[in-house]
Design an enzyme around this catalytic site. Structure first.
Site, PDB file in Angstrom:
ATOM      1  N   LYS A 155      -5.816  48.945  -4.803  1.00  0.00           N
ATOM      2  CA  LYS A 155      -4.646  48.668  -3.966  1.00  0.00           C
ATOM      3  C   LYS A 155      -3.421  48.431  -4.828  1.00  0.00           C
ATOM      4  CE  LYS A 155      -6.893  46.300  -0.094  1.00  0.00           C
ATOM      5  NZ  LYS A 155      -6.885  45.038   0.667  1.00  0.00           N
ATOM      6  N   GLY A 162      -1.060  50.092   4.596  1.00  0.00           N
ATOM      7  CA  GLY A 162      -2.000  51.148   4.222  1.00  0.00           C
ATOM      8  C   GLY A 162      -1.525  52.025   3.084  1.00  0.00           C
ATOM      9  N   ARG A 289       5.899  39.160   8.366  1.00  0.00           N
ATOM     10  CA  ARG A 289       6.855  39.821   9.265  1.00  0.00           C
ATOM     11  C   ARG A 289       6.197  40.003  10.619  1.00  0.00           C
ATOM     12  NH1 ARG A 289       4.078  44.542   9.362  1.00  0.00           N
ATOM     13  NH2 ARG A 289       3.222  45.330   7.412  1.00  0.00           N
TER      14      ARG A 289
END
Length: 661
Positions: A155, A162, A289
């Protein structure tokens, strides 16, 4: 309360923020890039200001320009929506320096949770379970990886949505995956650091919505399940999760609150977890958020999350405590993307020529579409969110299927039929899914979709097309000064030769009375009655069975017909068309060795030059469109004869990229 808010975003979330702000009596300033000038958010806001033309860094990511507009229009606060600058601590600091309230958490919270490495460390110290993982240089990662079983998940440390994620199945794939992920991380997030963690087998993706005010009050609004994903991006979400038992639901929600209090966190946020088959959960990340999928929480709790964000940012305390929040019913959200599931989910930017949204009280469609629109390759491919509420999961599922069947979009490829097929599947009904489901089952699902479409009877499709044209003829005949008002139009239409689904057939139409006809295809006449036509929506009976279709006319005079969630094309051979002879892609002599772009986009990497020898499977160049990298692969061993593009070049669909021999 604020007097005026600037919305630093576009698309459906900007429209969504407008609605809540106006409900609270707050004026709004919309900003738009010139290619977004006609977008719905610009017309909905109290005022709209142009950001000019150029790249995203010149428009929606231009902090200085956005702050200057907010100051010029005397805005009290800025709502960032999701994506773009919503989790950028530099933007939060710029708002603070300008004396403008940022509607979101503190820059410290964004920094802490925005870096996955720091967030994992913090979560572990806060007592929240995490999977094993590590970071470091490429050499360090390769060395540490030997101690973990494959597959591994790589990642981007600063990633989200994603982006910058890859699954590595074998050790010999790791080095290349690290380089690719690091490059993507640098491109999207300005930070090339990555980390690697253990990849759980067939996990569920569970996230918990939290709200915290400036007085120290913090609550959760239960969970959402987001396990159905493609390319690591969610496509169907639901609340409550059908995978959690009561004990795990309580524990996972309490863990989310525990972590948020440790920060301490203010405003809206989402804490994401992975759930294994033994009901064990592990911290994944925190999104600081509002989430794309927030409407299903609103549907099941009755809380307007955007309005609460605004109230919290204005300094107001939460209006409820944890015991006041209850989950009621079930909600499902389907994300409608401009993409082609049949073509590896490639983005499908272009012109929407016809749009008919579903109409029912239990449906909510969050979108920026109004009729025809241009979908730009510069932005995310999501064009709408369809949210359906039911008293239970099955009612929400059936309502979602009905809504998808009555959501027609023509002119571009979309994933609506794919979403419909997922909801229809036995696996979804029995909740036999995971984050790997789409990756593993899409080939089978596409084959089933193809069979379903192939086996769909021709006559209802043809009847829909004829109903559209008969009503169009009827309307033309009744216009003032129409010659048809003087002489009438034919009682018996001639035999019509049509092509549908690569099959040709002759159909005769006999008018009986009013909107009643008989279709003759073969020996037996079939009763055919037009019940209603509104724009392209046609309701008709064929053999006493009622159908609803959505029909639009293409420039070549053929028809696009949406029926039961599937899109068909019908051509009449007796009707004059403006188009020239259509040559199938790749049919031209030599076209097989002239590689073209599969979509509009930008060349972000060019790996070859004239004269290079390449092997079958080599990545020749990479085209980025709608935030996705698409590799152009050598179809066979060859020599590069000519390269037609340069790095950073913008390309159109089917534009030649290079020639091989």
């Amino acid at each position: 309360m604020f007097n005026k808010i600037l919305i630093a975003n576009r698309g459906e979330i900007a429209v969504r923020i407008c609605r809540s702000a106006h409900t609270l009596g707050i004026s709004t300033i919309a900003i738009y890039a010139e290619d977004d000038k006609a977008s719905l958010h610009a017309s909905m806001a109290t005022e709209a200001v142009s950001l000019g033309e150029g790249k995203l860094s010149d428009t929606y990511l231009n902090i200085d320009k956005i702050i200057a507009i907010a100051q010029q229009y005397a805005c009290d606060a800025i709502h960032p929506g999701y994506g773009f600058l919503s989790e950028n601590p530099i933007f939060v600091k710029a708002c603070e320096d300008a004396g403008i309230v940022f509607i979101g958490p503190s820059s410290e919270a964004i920094k802490l949770m925005g870096n996955k490495i720091a967030a994992r460390k913090f979560a572990k110290e806060a007592g929240v379970p995490i999977t094993e993982g590590f970071t470091g240089s490429t050499e360090e990662i390769l060395e540490k990886a030997s101690g973990l079983p494959f597959p591994l998940l790589i990642k981007a440390a600063a990633g989200g949505g994603g982006k910058g994620m890859r699954i590595v199945q074998e050790a010999d794939q790791l080095k290349q995956a690290i380089a690719s992920t690091s490059r993507e991380a640098k491109s999207y997030f300005g930070d090339e650091s990555i980390y690697v963690e253990q990849f759980l087998d067939e996990p569920r993706h569970i996230e918990v919505q939290i709200l915290g005010d400036q007085q120290g009050n913090l609550v959760h609004l239960f969970e959402r399940e987001c396990s159905l994903q493609r390319r690591y991006q969610k496509i169907i979400e639901e609340s409550p999760s059908p995978s959690l038992d009561a004990r795990t639901r309580k524990a996972i929600c309490e863990s989310a609150v525990q972590l948020a209090k440790a920060i301490p966190y203010t405003n809206a946020g989402t804490i994401e977890f992975l759930l294994d088959k033994k009901q064990q959960f592990y911290f994944l990340e925190m999104n600081t958020r509002i989430q794309v999928e927030h409407p299903i929480t609103e549907m099941t709790t009755g809380v307007d999350l955007v309005a609460e964000q605004i109230r919290i940012a204005a300094g107001q305390p939460l209006r409820f405590v944890q015991e006041d929040i209850q989950q009621k019913g079930h909600a499902i959200e389907c994300r409608i993307y401009a993409e082609s599931p049949e073509n590896n989910f490639l983005p499908s930017p272009g012109d929407i020529t016809y749009f008919s949204p579903p109409q029912a009280s239990q449906y909510r469609l969050d979108t920026f579409l109004e009729g025809s629109a241009r979908i730009q390759s510069s932005y995310d491919p999501m064009i709408a969110k369809l949210i359906v509420y039911g008293i239970n999961r099955e009612q929400a599922r059936k309502g979602s299927m009905s809504a998808l069947k009555n959501c027609a979009i023509h002119g571009i490829d979309t994933n609506t039929h794919y979403l419909l097929h997922l909801l229809q599947s036995e696996d979804f009904q029995q909740n036999q899914i995971s984050t790997k489901y789409c990756d593993q089952e899409t080939p089978r699902l596409l084959k089933e979709m193809h069979v379903q479409k192939k086996d769909f009877p021709l006559l209802p499709i043809i009847a829909a097309g004829l109903a559209f044209e008969l009503r169009a003829q009827h309307e033309a005949a009744h216009k003032p000064q129409s010659i048809w008002r003087e002489i009438g139009y034919w009682r018996h239409l001639p035999a019509i030769h049509v092509s549908v689904k690569d099959e040709e057939m002759d159909v005769e139409v006999w008018k009986i009375r009013g909107g009643e006809y008989e279709l003759l295809s073969g020996n037996e006449p079939i009763p055919f009655k037009i019940l209603h036509k509104d724009e392209g929506k046609i309701v008709y009976q064929l053999n006493e069975v009622e159908h609803t279709a959505y029909v639009s006319l293409k420039e070549d005079q053929s028809l696009q017909i949406s029926l039961e969630g599937m899109l068909f094309h019908m051509r009449r051979f007796d009707k004059l068309a403006d188009s020239e002879l259509i040559i199938e892609e790749g049919a031209k002599e030599g076209a097989a060795d002239k590689l073209s772009s599969p979509m509009p986009g930008k060349v972000i990497q060019l790996n070859v030059k004239n004269g290079d020898k390449v092997k079958k499977g080599d990545v020749l160049l990479i085209v980025e469109a709608m935030k996705m990298e698409n590799s152009i692969i050598a179809p066979h061993d060859a020599t590069v004869d000519e390269v037609y593009v340069e790095p950073d070049a913008m390309v159109d669909r089917n534009m030649p990229l290079l020639k091989l021999s």
